[in-house]
Write an enzyme that holds these catalytic residues in place. Sequence first.
Site, short mmCIF file in Angstrom:
data_model
loop_
_atom_site.label_atom_id
_atom_site.label_comp_id
_atom_site.label_asym_id
_atom_site.label_seq_id
_atom_site.Cartn_x
_atom_site.Cartn_y
_atom_site.Cartn_z
N GLY A 165 0.79 -1.22 0.00
CA GLY A 165 0.00 0.00 0.00
C GLY A 165 0.83 1.27 0.00
CB SER A 166 4.29 2.10 1.13
OG SER A 166 4.10 1.64 2.43
CB ILE B 249 1.25 11.04 33.86
CG1 ILE B 249 2.58 11.62 33.36
CG2 ILE B 249 0.64 11.92 34.96
CD1 ILE B 249 2.45 12.94 32.61
N GLY C 284 -1.24 2.71 36.77
CA GLY C 284 -2.13 1.57 36.47
C GLY C 284 -3.44 2.02 35.87
CB SER D 241 6.23 7.46 9.97
OG SER D 241 5.22 7.62 10.93
CD GLU E 272 -5.85 8.61 4.74
OE1 GLU E 272 -6.99 8.13 4.77
OE2 GLU E 272 -5.42 9.22 3.75
C1 LIG Z 1 -6.97 -0.30 10.12
C2 LIG Z 1 -6.55 0.01 8.73
C3 LIG Z 1 -7.45 0.55 7.84
C4 LIG Z 1 -7.07 0.81 6.50
N1 LIG Z 1 -8.02 1.30 5.62
C5 LIG Z 1 -7.71 1.38 4.29
C6 LIG Z 1 -8.71 1.73 3.31
O1 LIG Z 1 -9.87 2.01 3.65
N2 LIG Z 1 -8.39 1.73 2.01
C7 LIG Z 1 -7.13 1.44 1.57
O2 LIG Z 1 -6.92 1.47 0.35
N3 LIG Z 1 -6.14 1.13 2.46
C8 LIG Z 1 -6.40 1.08 3.80
N4 LIG Z 1 -5.42 0.73 4.73
C9 LIG Z 1 -4.09 0.37 4.23
C10 LIG Z 1 -3.00 1.35 4.57
O3 LIG Z 1 -3.16 2.52 3.81
C11 LIG Z 1 -1.67 0.60 4.27
O4 LIG Z 1 -1.51 -0.37 5.30
C12 LIG Z 1 -0.50 1.53 4.25
O5 LIG Z 1 -0.58 2.38 3.12
C13 LIG Z 1 0.83 0.73 4.16
O6 LIG Z 1 0.79 -0.24 3.17
P1 LIG Z 1 1.23 -1.75 3.53
O7 LIG Z 1 0.50 -2.15 4.75
O8 LIG Z 1 1.04 -2.57 2.33
O9 LIG Z 1 2.77 -1.65 3.88
P2 LIG Z 1 3.99 -1.74 2.85
O10 LIG Z 1 3.73 -0.87 1.68
O11 LIG Z 1 4.34 -3.14 2.61
O12 LIG Z 1 5.13 -1.07 3.74
C14 LIG Z 1 5.56 -1.73 4.95
C15 LIG Z 1 6.40 -0.79 5.76
O13 LIG Z 1 7.63 -0.56 5.07
C16 LIG Z 1 8.09 0.73 5.31
N5 LIG Z 1 8.26 1.44 4.01
C17 LIG Z 1 7.45 1.42 2.93
N6 LIG Z 1 7.94 2.18 1.94
C18 LIG Z 1 9.08 2.73 2.42
C19 LIG Z 1 10.07 3.62 1.88
N7 LIG Z 1 9.95 4.14 0.66
N8 LIG Z 1 11.13 3.95 2.65
C20 LIG Z 1 11.26 3.42 3.91
N9 LIG Z 1 10.37 2.59 4.46
C21 LIG Z 1 9.29 2.25 3.73
C22 LIG Z 1 7.06 1.43 6.21
O14 LIG Z 1 7.47 1.29 7.54
C23 LIG Z 1 5.81 0.61 5.99
O15 LIG Z 1 4.93 0.69 7.09
C24 LIG Z 1 -5.75 0.53 6.07
C25 LIG Z 1 -4.82 0.00 6.98
C26 LIG Z 1 -5.20 -0.26 8.29
C27 LIG Z 1 -4.18 -0.84 9.23
#
Ligand SMILES: Cc1cc2nc3c(=O)[nH]c(=O)nc-3n(C[C@H](O)[C@H](O)[C@H](O)COP(=O)(O)OP(=O)(O)OC[C@H]3O[C@@H](n4cnc5c(N)ncnc54)[C@H](O)[C@@H]3O)c2cc1C
Length: 388
Positions: free
Chosen positions: A136-137, A342, A345, A371, A368
Amino acid sequence: MDFEPSSEQQMLIDQVRRYVREEIIPLEAKLDPDASELPPEDFKRLTDKTKAMGLFGIDIPREFGGPDIDIVTRVLLAIEMAQHRAGLYVPCYGTFGGAGLAQIFEANEGQKERYLYPTLRGEKKAFFGLTEPSGGSDPARAIQTRAERRDNGWVLNGAKIFISNADRAQYGIVFARTDASKGRGGITCFIVDSDTPGFHVRRVVHTLRSSHYATELEFKDCWVSDHQVLGEVNKGFAVANDRLTRQRIPYAAGCIGVAIAAHEMAVEWAKMRSTFGEKLANRQAVQWMLVDNEIDIRTARHFTLEAAEKARRGLPFRTEAAIAKLTASEGGGRVVDRAMQIHGGMGMTKDLPLERWYREMRIRRVGEGPSEVQRMVIAREILGSNLR
Ligand SMILES: Cc1cc2nc3c(=O)[nH]c(=O)nc-3n(C[C@H](O)[C@H](O)[C@H](O)COP(=O)(O)OP(=O)(O)OC[C@H]3O[C@@H](n4cnc5c(N)ncnc54)[C@H](O)[C@@H]3O)c2cc1C
């Protein structure tokens, strides 16, 4: 930039603060600590109230019947709306309504009648389907769901994961690859009705979140007509990207609201609680935690309002939105963590909202855009975007 609220903004802030303190907090006290919805009769009563206040659907543009509130004011109000137990995901349990998905404003006339207006009236719910098991990133590269041209329409095959609300929605906006040779220029946005044959919610994915929102979706020979294309073929990614960037600003505001509420609780507790013959507030170790809270909150508030102000003026705000999202989600998480410490428990119990905020704030460091992706956006601004 001067971020002191104007007298009009202050009036609205006071109105929302009163509403949260008088209506939402006492009602929450009677519900399960993890409840994420109000009982239907209370929801109706409170929605009528926000309508009477002129604050229903604050992110809906005036042309569609919204109150036409600018984004800076919306941030100030979102900070107030989030200051209750369920604050982060459903400000005031959704009684302020809202557009749902910003992309739906790209709809054509027919789609507006069928999807946008019912959504604005609260009759239909939607989901946003971008993230896939492949990642998703970096969705532009990760999207593997395919849409192939067939019989005046498109056939979708693939899967999505972590999609909020899809189990309760009547339709969703789904991103699929329509041209494999084109990268981000080969992705299209489709509106998919939840009862379309070939589409189904495979399972609910349990997360730290207290309500069951995330789902896994499957598309198996799922046919959608040409009328279901949102915007233009192969231009879907721009729609997603714009939404994600803009959405980071109110998302940050929610974190700030919760951080303020947690900090206020910690200040009150430190003034009231004594150990070893002294109030906690007289201990430097505790004072410094409160000082760090204050700094995290002020930093996040400043950067979030700066991003909102740039967006309001029509200036580029991608980097500012990334800084806002980063400082508010990470700083807000630290504030809640210190407030729990703070409280000792008591901070670990479900008697207080802190543990719920702690879990939900953790998700905000990934949702979204994680970080690390926000840092990448900021690094590109500092170093230029041509770096490999
Ligand atoms: C409760 C929840 C609700 C959500 N709702 C939605 C929704 O409604 N619709 C939707 O489309 N998505 C949704 N998401 C998905 C969310 O947007 C993705 O989980 C997020 O974008 C990260 O994608 P990923 O989990 O595939 O992590 P990955 O893309 O696999 O990345 C894993 C980790 O690698 C690291 N990383 C990634 N890229 C880089 C980089 N370039 N440099 C350094 N580190 C990096 C980061 O630490 C990242 O967290 C939801 C997620 C959660 C947990």
